[in-house]
Scaffold this motif. Structure first.
Motif, PDB file in Angstrom:
ATOM      1  N   VAL A  61      62.916  28.913  22.615  1.00 15.44           N
ATOM      2  CA  VAL A  61      62.346  28.082  23.649  1.00 15.44           C
ATOM      3  C   VAL A  61      61.372  29.132  24.752  1.00 15.44           C
ATOM      4  CG1 VAL A  61      63.116  27.158  25.980  1.00 15.44           C
ATOM      5  CG2 VAL A  61      64.459  26.666  23.850  1.00 15.44           C
ATOM      6  N   PRO A  62      61.815  30.329  24.898  1.00 16.52           N
ATOM      7  CA  PRO A  62      60.578  30.936  25.974  1.00 16.52           C
ATOM      8  C   PRO A  62      59.277  31.056  25.117  1.00 16.52           C
ATOM      9  CG  PRO A  62      62.541  32.026  25.941  1.00 16.52           C
ATOM     10  CD  PRO A  62      62.775  31.096  24.826  1.00 16.52           C
ATOM     11  N   ALA A  63      59.094  31.216  23.594  1.00 20.45           N
ATOM     12  CA  ALA A  63      57.998  31.210  23.059  1.00 20.45           C
ATOM     13  C   ALA A  63      57.459  29.891  23.187  1.00 20.45           C
ATOM     14  CB  ALA A  63      57.996  31.819  21.507  1.00 20.45           C
ATOM     15  N   GLY A  64      58.222  28.944  22.835  1.00 23.84           N
ATOM     16  CA  GLY A  64      57.569  27.586  23.066  1.00 23.84           C
ATOM     17  C   GLY A  64      56.934  27.237  24.461  1.00 23.84           C
ATOM     18  N   VAL A  65      57.844  27.928  25.681  1.00 20.09           N
ATOM     19  CA  VAL A  65      57.434  27.552  26.829  1.00 20.09           C
ATOM     20  C   VAL A  65      55.731  28.268  27.306  1.00 20.09           C
ATOM     21  CG1 VAL A  65      57.533  28.196  29.203  1.00 20.09           C
ATOM     22  CG2 VAL A  65      59.652  27.100  28.105  1.00 20.09           C
ATOM     23  N   TYR A  66      55.991  29.490  26.562  1.00 18.77           N
ATOM     24  CA  TYR A  66      54.654  30.219  26.722  1.00 18.77           C
ATOM     25  C   TYR A  66      53.600  29.633  25.875  1.00 18.77           C
ATOM     26  CZ  TYR A  66      51.222  33.995  26.076  1.00 18.77           C
ATOM     27  OH  TYR A  66      50.117  34.793  26.008  1.00 18.77           O
ATOM     28  N   LEU A  67      54.000  29.121  24.596  1.00 19.97           N
ATOM     29  CA  LEU A  67      52.655  28.434  23.956  1.00 19.97           C
ATOM     30  C   LEU A  67      52.086  27.249  24.716  1.00 19.97           C
ATOM     31  CD1 LEU A  67      54.028  28.950  20.226  1.00 19.97           C
ATOM     32  CD2 LEU A  67      51.998  29.826  21.448  1.00 19.97           C
ATOM     33  N   ALA A  68      53.226  26.353  25.327  1.00 22.36           N
ATOM     34  CA  ALA A  68      52.803  25.154  25.891  1.00 22.36           C
ATOM     35  C   ALA A  68      52.170  25.470  27.388  1.00 22.36           C
ATOM     36  CB  ALA A  68      54.213  24.274  26.364  1.00 22.36           C
ATOM     37  N   THR A  69      52.286  26.499  27.834  1.00 22.75           N
ATOM     38  CA  THR A  69      51.821  26.866  28.969  1.00 22.75           C
ATOM     39  C   THR A  69      50.099  27.384  28.776  1.00 22.75           C
ATOM     40  OG1 THR A  69      53.739  27.837  30.113  1.00 22.75           O
ATOM     41  CG2 THR A  69      51.522  28.408  31.121  1.00 22.75           C
ATOM     42  N   THR A  70      49.949  28.016  27.715  1.00 22.18           N
ATOM     43  CA  THR A  70      48.737  28.724  27.520  1.00 22.18           C
ATOM     44  C   THR A  70      48.029  27.433  26.613  1.00 22.18           C
ATOM     45  OG1 THR A  70      49.833  29.500  25.346  1.00 22.18           O
ATOM     46  CG2 THR A  70      49.643  31.150  27.342  1.00 22.18           C
ATOM     47  N   GLY A  71      48.654  26.790  26.034  1.00 20.73           N
ATOM     48  CA  GLY A  71      47.798  25.395  25.438  1.00 20.73           C
ATOM     49  C   GLY A  71      47.248  24.553  26.357  1.00 20.73           C
ATOM     50  N   ILE A  72      48.222  24.175  27.642  1.00 22.92           N
ATOM     51  CA  ILE A  72      47.630  23.354  28.500  1.00 22.92           C
ATOM     52  C   ILE A  72      46.546  24.246  29.554  1.00 22.92           C
ATOM     53  CG2 ILE A  72      48.271  22.148  30.791  1.00 22.92           C
ATOM     54  CD1 ILE A  72      51.101  21.770  29.545  1.00 22.92           C
ATOM     55  N   GLY A  73      46.562  25.510  29.421  1.00 20.20           N
ATOM     56  CA  GLY A  73      45.793  26.130  30.485  1.00 20.20           C
ATOM     57  C   GLY A  73      44.474  26.694  29.558  1.00 20.20           C
ATOM     58  N   GLY A  74      44.586  26.538  28.364  1.00 20.25           N
ATOM     59  CA  GLY A  74      43.307  26.854  27.664  1.00 20.25           C
ATOM     60  C   GLY A  74      43.447  28.319  27.242  1.00 20.25           C
ATOM     61  N   GLY A  75      44.568  29.092  27.514  1.00 24.04           N
ATOM     62  CA  GLY A  75      44.535  30.371  27.159  1.00 24.04           C
ATOM     63  C   GLY A  75      44.993  30.852  25.680  1.00 24.04           C
ATOM     64  N   SER A  76      45.118  32.091  25.562  1.00 23.16           N
ATOM     65  CA  SER A  76      45.411  32.549  24.282  1.00 23.16           C
ATOM     66  C   SER A  76      47.176  32.698  24.026  1.00 23.16           C
ATOM     67  CB  SER A  76      44.994  33.742  23.980  1.00 23.16           C
ATOM     68  OG  SER A  76      45.547  34.617  22.940  1.00 23.16           O
ATOM     69  N   GLY A  77      47.255  32.182  22.706  1.00 26.17           N
ATOM     70  CA  GLY A  77      48.818  32.120  22.325  1.00 26.17           C
ATOM     71  C   GLY A  77      49.269  33.466  21.808  1.00 26.17           C
TER      72      GLY A  77
END
Length: 438
Positions: A123-139
């Protein structure tokens, strides 16, 4: 009582006496080490934000070693690649013990902590990927918020002067053990570079020799210490993070005693190295990893850049949701009933506390990002996320500390002063150590 009801296991119930003694011994060392770790992190932060910050960087970046063997490393790298190998060696031994004679030896007892830990990583990995995906950052930093730092969490409990029941502490310890395994697998699979097949083959050959020495009951540190150093050096030169060697050797060490043995090789090694790991290796790593320059602008970047924000949310939100939801669903699936003296609010508080992801999170942050500026932001995010998780957990735990105190007093009361709490002498679990498993 119906048979089905009798067969339901108790989650977070009274630990068997032998297990409680072992857990208490391990947590006592980790708690002291956690306080040293906390002090080292504070020193690093203060040092890096004073006029003498240049000296800090010079010491951290000073190189020494044996260049001919590919071991010319900075002080910072010696602590992360070298000293942390001791930490992961102890983690490997602990995992082996759990798999052979501990909570993870059978599917029934392993289900709850394993599912909780896996959800607490996913879940933390998913939260990170969702946050960076929405913000246009790196995964690329998805693994940073995955691991729980047991020493730091215990240090927080020590500072709070709480009376958390031993079953809750043991569950937190088991979560951290599974977390460590997940972290080392992530490091081995996703953070390898410039693989050297010859060096890796040599490391594998060394591990085979290590196994054979254990298999044929060869004793003597003069066999294992030089061999361990060679395996570590070959693993490092092979392109795989050198801490993998520590876990591998820990898993190979025998943890079951032979007839007539006072302690197994794993027990003896853990007894010798756990204080070194908790009191020296991890604090020194923290000293040279946690030195982040703190400024209003830098803190603002943590909450506006998608990558560090993903780390903070992963630790504070992802860990809490993952561990709590995983534990709740696993308990329902296995039909385990929660200890009637506790509530799911206690599990929630423990899940929040597990959001403290200091040591391994900093290590993975250094591996995941190559730009020094990005590494600094990720380190700041780990520190802030861990601080937020600690603060929220402190409020939740202190709110329930009156209940914990009563349970702790009942667990430790020893009116006849024979060294064994009375509660164990009133139940079958105290005599044979079989019943009362959490």
């Amino acid at each position: 009582m119906p048979d089905g009801q009798r067969e339901r296991s108790v989650f977070l119930g009274l630990l068997p006496w032998p297990e409680r003694v072992r857990v208490a011994r391990a947590l006592r060392t980790e708690t002291v080490g956690g306080l040293v770790l906390l002090a080292a992190a504070v020193v690093a932060l203060v040092w890096a934000n004073t006029p003498w910050s240049g000296t800090y960087e010079e010491i951290r970046d000073f190189h020494f070693g044996i260049p001919a063997l590919g071991l010319d490393l900075s002080v910072g790298h010696w602590t992360s690649d070298g000293l942390l190998t001791i930490f992961f060696l102890v983690a490997g031994i602990e995992l082996k013990r759990e798999l052979v004679v501990g909570e993870l030896r059978t599917p029934a007892t392993a289900a709850l902590p394993v599912v909780a830990a896996l959800c607490g990583m996913a879940v933390p990995a998913g939260v990170y990927l969702a946050t960076t995906g929405i913000g246009g950052g790196s995964g690329q930093g998805w693994a940073v918020p995955m691991a729980t730092d047991i020493a730091f969490a215990l240090a927080v409990l020590a500072v709070l002067s709480t009376h958390l029941p031993s079953a809750l502490r043991a569950f937190l310890l088991t979560l951290a053990v599974v977390d460590d395994l997940g972290a080392i697998m992530v490091i081995a699979l996703f953070f390898t570079s410039d693989l050297n097949p010859a060096a890796l083959a040599g490391a594998v050959a060394g591990l085979v020799v290590f196994y054979l020495l254990q298999r044929f009951r060869v004793r003597g540190w003069w066999w294992y210490v030089p061999l361990g150093v060679v395996i570590w050096a070959l693993m490092y030169n092979g392109g795989v993070h050198a801490t993998v060697a520590g876990v591998a050797m820990g898993l190979i060490l025998r943890t079951v005693r032979d007839e007539g043995e006072d302690a197994s090789p794993g027990e003896r090694t853990e007894h010798l190295l756990r204080p070194v790991s908790a009191g020296v290796a991890v604090p020194l790593f923290a000293l040279f990893a946690a030195g982040v320059s703190v400024s209003t602008e830098g803190v603002g970047e943590v909450f506006t850049r998608p990558e560090p924000l993903g780390v903070v949310l992963g630790l504070v939100v992802g860990k809490t949701v993952g561990i709590f939801a995983g534990t709740y669903l696993a308990a329902r699936f296995t039909r385990a009933r929660l200890n009637p003296d506790l509530a799911w609010a206690d599990v929630f508080a423990l899940a929040v506390l597990a959001g403290i992801g200091f040591t391994v999170a900093l290590l993975i942050g250094e591996l995941a990002f190559t730009d020094p500026a990005d590494v600094e932001y990720i380190k700041a995010a780990v520190l802030l996320g861990s601080l937020l998780a600690a603060a929220v957990a402190a409020l939740l735990i202190k709110r329930r500390n009156g209940i914990y105190r009563r349970l702790w007093e009942a667990e430790t009361r020893d009116d006849d002063a024979d060294g064994i709490p009375d509660i164990y002498q009133r139940t079958a679990s105290g005599r044979d150590g079989v019943e009362g498993t959490s």
